[in-house]
Design a protein around this motif. Structure first.
Motif, PDB file in Angstrom:
ATOM      1  N   THR A 520       1.057  -8.971  -0.848  1.00  0.00           N
ATOM      2  CA  THR A 520      -0.373  -9.271  -0.837  1.00  0.00           C
ATOM      3  C   THR A 520      -0.703 -10.542  -0.066  1.00  0.00           C
ATOM      4  O   THR A 520      -1.747 -10.623   0.580  1.00  0.00           O
ATOM      5  CB  THR A 520      -0.910  -9.386  -2.278  1.00  0.00           C
ATOM      6  OG1 THR A 520      -0.194 -10.412  -2.964  1.00  0.00           O
ATOM      7  CG2 THR A 520      -0.760  -8.076  -3.027  1.00  0.00           C
ATOM      8  N   MET A 524       0.280  -9.114   4.162  1.00  0.00           N
ATOM      9  CA  MET A 524      -1.119  -8.962   4.557  1.00  0.00           C
ATOM     10  C   MET A 524      -1.573 -10.165   5.376  1.00  0.00           C
ATOM     11  O   MET A 524      -2.307 -10.019   6.359  1.00  0.00           O
ATOM     12  CB  MET A 524      -2.011  -8.778   3.327  1.00  0.00           C
ATOM     13  CG  MET A 524      -3.492  -8.590   3.653  1.00  0.00           C
ATOM     14  SD  MET A 524      -3.861  -7.063   4.555  1.00  0.00           S
ATOM     15  CE  MET A 524      -4.197  -5.950   3.179  1.00  0.00           C
ATOM     16  N   ILE A 548      -7.160  -7.276   0.382  1.00  0.00           N
ATOM     17  CA  ILE A 548      -6.236  -6.942  -0.708  1.00  0.00           C
ATOM     18  C   ILE A 548      -7.017  -6.626  -1.980  1.00  0.00           C
ATOM     19  O   ILE A 548      -6.610  -5.780  -2.792  1.00  0.00           O
ATOM     20  CB  ILE A 548      -5.188  -8.064  -0.919  1.00  0.00           C
ATOM     21  CG1 ILE A 548      -3.865  -7.460  -1.420  1.00  0.00           C
ATOM     22  CG2 ILE A 548      -5.653  -9.144  -1.859  1.00  0.00           C
ATOM     23  CD1 ILE A 548      -3.148  -6.594  -0.418  1.00  0.00           C
ATOM     24  N   ASN A 552      -6.505  -3.109  -3.908  1.00  0.00           N
ATOM     25  CA  ASN A 552      -6.035  -3.104  -5.299  1.00  0.00           C
ATOM     26  C   ASN A 552      -7.110  -2.630  -6.274  1.00  0.00           C
ATOM     27  O   ASN A 552      -6.789  -2.036  -7.305  1.00  0.00           O
ATOM     28  CB  ASN A 552      -5.496  -4.482  -5.688  1.00  0.00           C
ATOM     29  CG  ASN A 552      -4.001  -4.590  -5.430  1.00  0.00           C
ATOM     30  OD1 ASN A 552      -3.304  -3.572  -5.377  1.00  0.00           O
ATOM     31  ND2 ASN A 552      -3.492  -5.795  -5.263  1.00  0.00           N
ATOM     32  N   ASP A 606      -3.739 -10.760  -6.496  1.00  0.00           N
ATOM     33  CA  ASP A 606      -2.560 -10.945  -5.643  1.00  0.00           C
ATOM     34  C   ASP A 606      -1.259 -10.575  -6.364  1.00  0.00           C
ATOM     35  O   ASP A 606      -0.244 -10.326  -5.712  1.00  0.00           O
ATOM     36  CB  ASP A 606      -2.472 -12.400  -5.160  1.00  0.00           C
ATOM     37  CG  ASP A 606      -3.293 -12.643  -3.892  1.00  0.00           C
ATOM     38  OD1 ASP A 606      -3.638 -11.654  -3.213  1.00  0.00           O
ATOM     39  OD2 ASP A 606      -3.583 -13.819  -3.586  1.00  0.00           O
TER      40      ASP A 606
END
Length: 695
Positions: A520, A524, A548, A552, A606
């Motif tokens: 994450t 990313m 992210i 998610n 995260d």
């Protein structure tokens, strides 16, 4: 018995809004695009069947009559799509003009080669007083090469299926568009039904793309506004042996289906496409002959039903052309019983319009995510009595005895990436706000039972616009206009790059020791830096956090959604009508996730592995032996930290030190802190070895 475990199943409200027209005869997407008709460079991103062709007609007529442009050239990727721009009596529905193309200027219907007589026709058109020409991308490329950029001054160039274009210098149309924009003497309207610019490279250079004003109409808005279709399932399923022997596990003969058999170069192909079609027909029932009028194969199933099957794979062009013509017969467009199953290889994808299609079944992984979006679009038309549609990707399980086992694993990972991306495309649009700056409700948003609470992170939904508004503690806000645009318009494209990164998806699915922040934050973060080097560090971090969070949120909502589907099946029985209010499952899933945690903050987001839900689906659809085999292959490749990974971890360690006043400790109880410490130490070693050229 057909398999029924989709990777995602999304329900929609069916409020009818996307099919209703205003007083000018425009549906919502067309009205939204027409509002931007004055823009010189306009990009329309909108799903299949949302009415892009007609939207262009409205815009082009305004540019010709009210904006001083001389002519409009409509450029389509293949001849068959030229029919989308045939004459339309727009005034009959309230517009102030009709759409008309002189037959001689629809070059998609003209004989001759793209690089011969058709180029001369383009030249003749430019010298004429007629207003509209339709031609293929190929004809246009050759015409520009021969006639020069200047010949098209003061004209509208409208490029349909824009994802065919690329900024790669080897892509002639992309290079020509760059020249047109540099000269700045034409108007350009670009249209695409896919949500990312090709698969590996940008359509336009960033500086050129910044010139375009974008109109986005999402899949969510389109499907939510349908009258009939209320559910879309996306799934990947695995088989061993020959796919033709397993196809009835996912193919329901009672559903209107397009089957795309595997590319002859793929591992799923037997290398005998004709025999594959024969085998599928044999599996479906007893052949009864060929319909003399349409060329459709007639097959009687065990239940006594006679299926009408269109074979577009046959190499005999006279037979294939007869079948293709029968499928295009406009008098049969609204006849649900005209055909039951279409079997194709390279046809029946982009621009193919069969509103009754309920199931797009694709055998073997398609190398292009754009192609997959186009195939799914074949099944998402709205039609009376059609309440459910689905896309199935049937893939061969990896076999340890195969030499090409690594290729098989790669195909599996790509199929999962495509599924993850489609889940993102189908979800409502996310608008994230830092909790520190958001303390009051926004008009038009429903905040659920109890309404807006200023003391917690709220989740609001505007069903009409298909937007989520989610408050997150600690979220970084984009500062520049470009970063804000990316967070609003381009998150799906960022996510596309992330889920297609081979190392990222391998580790996310199969590395038990992987710490989520490595994906994450580090993976990313690197993608954002590589993709948007012009953004400063703060804006890069803001884009990373928004991307992210979007991925998610969808994955956590999917978990709740799948649990809801399971509960409904138990309560109503398989195939029964769910008692869940349409369109609320995904919304409820996001709300449930937000409420189940003590505080919705970016650190929490995260710490979620974006691929955990995909693995749960994979475990249901693939055999345990194959799963173990894939895990073993991937773990065998895992080596020590690369220099790039060490550098990214070291950057995160510096940020940690700024925030905490100390460096990460390699003896910490927190696994992510230990990993940052390890990365920082490795970075120092690599730097001493001269790996970074002093940077």
């Amino acid at each position: 018995m057909t398999k029924t475990v989709p990777s995602v199943s999304v329900s929609y409200a069916r409020n009818g809004s996307s099919t209703k027209s205003n007083e000018l005869g425009m549906r919502p997407m067309q009205e939204r695009a027409f509002e931007r008709r004055g823009e010189q460079y306009l990009l329309i991103k909108s799903p299949p069947a949302s009415g892009k062709s007609r939207a262009l007609m409205f815009i082009a007529l305004d540019k010709l009559h009210n904006q001083g442009l001389k002519q409009a050239l409509i450029v389509v990727p293949e001849k068959s799509i030229g029919s989308s721009f045939a004459d339309e009596p727009l005034s009959k529905f309230g517009f102030w003009a009709d759409w008309h193309v002189e037959p001689k200027w629809n070059l998609c219907n003209a004989p001759g080669s793209d690089n011969g007589g058709k180029v001369k026709s383009v030249g003749a058109f430019l010298a004429s007083d007629d207003r509209v020409l339709v031609c293929t991308h190929a004809t246009f490329r050759f015409a520009v090469d021969q006639l020069g950029i200047e010949a098209f001054d003061d004209r509208l160039i409208a490029v349909d299926e824009f994802h065919h274009v690329s900024a790669n210098p080897d892509n002639r149309l992309g290079a020509q568009l760059e020249q047109f924009i540099a000269r700045d003497k034409v108007h350009v309207v670009a249209m695409t039904g896919s949500y990312f610019r090709g698969d590996a490279e940008a359509v336009l250079a960033p500086t050129d793309e910044a010139r375009f004003d974008t109109v986005t109409y999402t899949y969510y808005e389109q499907l939510n506004g349908y009258e009939y279709l209320k559910q879309l399932d996306i799934g990947y399923f695995f088989y061993s042996g020959s796919y033709a022997d397993s196809i009835l596990e996912v193919l329901d003969p009672n559903e209107k289906t397009i089957i795309h058999i595997p590319n002859v170069n793929s591992r799923e192909s037997t290398k005998d496409k004709i025999r594959e079609v024969e085998h599928i027909i044999e599996e479906l029932g007893d052949w009864q002959g060929t319909d003399p009028e349409t060329g459709f194969q007639l097959v009687k199933t065990s239940s006594g039903k006679v299926l009408r099957i269109a074979d577009l794979v046959d190499d005999d062009t006279s037979k294939r052309d007869r079948v293709s013509s029968a499928l295009k017969d406009s008098t049969q467009k609204n006849n649900r019983d005209h055909v039951d199953i279409i079997i194709a290889l390279g046809m029946a994808k982009e621009g193919f319009d069969w509103i009754w299609c309920e199931h797009a079944l694709t055998v073997g992984y398609r190398s292009s995510l754009t192609e997959i979006v186009q195939i799914i679009g074949r099944s998402t038309r709205d039609a009376p009595g059609k309440t459910r549609a689905r896309f199935t990707n049937l893939i061969a399980e990896p076999d340890a005895s195969e030499q090409a086992v690594t290729e098989a694993v790669n195909d599996t990972l790509k199929a999962i990436a495509a599924s993850l991306l489609m889940e993102q495309v189908l979800a409502p649009r996310f608008e994230f706000k830092p909790k520190a700056t958001a303390t009051s409700p926004v008009e038009g948003y429903d905040y659920g039972e109890g309404g807006y609470d200023p003391n917690k992170c709220n989740v609001g939904i505007n069903e009409e616009s298909g937007q989520f508004q989610i408050e997150i503690k600690g979220l970084a806000e984009p500062k520049s206009e470009e970063a804000s645009r990316i967070c609003t318009e381009d998150l799906n494209e960022v996510i596309a790059s992330f889920v297609q990164d081979k190392n990222t998806i391998e580790r996310g699915l199969f590395d038990e020791e992987m710490i989520p922040e490595e994906l994450t934050q580090v993976s990313m973060g690197k993608i954002i830096k590589d993709r948007y080097p012009e953004l400063d560090e703060g804006d890069q971090e803001a884009v990373r956090q928004h991307a992210i969070a979007a991925l998610n949120m969808t994955q956590q909502a999917k978990q709740a959604l799948l649990e809801t589907i399971g509960d409904d099946d138990e309560e109503t029985g398989a195939g029964g009508e769910s008692s869940t209010k349409p369109n609320t499952a995904l919304i409820a899933g996001v709300r449930k996730f937000a409420m189940d945690v003590t505080e919705l903050d970016i650190d929490l987001i995260d710490r979620i592995n974006p691929f955990s839900e995909a693995y749960a689906i994979l475990a249901k659809t693939m055999s345990e032996d194959s799963l173990k085999q894939i895990a073993a292959i991937i773990s065998a490749k895992r080596t020590t930290l690369s220099s790039d990974e060490a550098k990214e971890l070291a950057i995160r360690a510096v940020k940690f030190k700024r925030e905490r006043g100390r460096s990460p400790s390699n003896t910490s109880q927190d696994a992510w802190e230990r990993r940052m410490a390890e990365g920082a130490a490795a970075f120092m070693r690599y730097r001493e070895e001269g790996r970074y050229d002093g940077s």
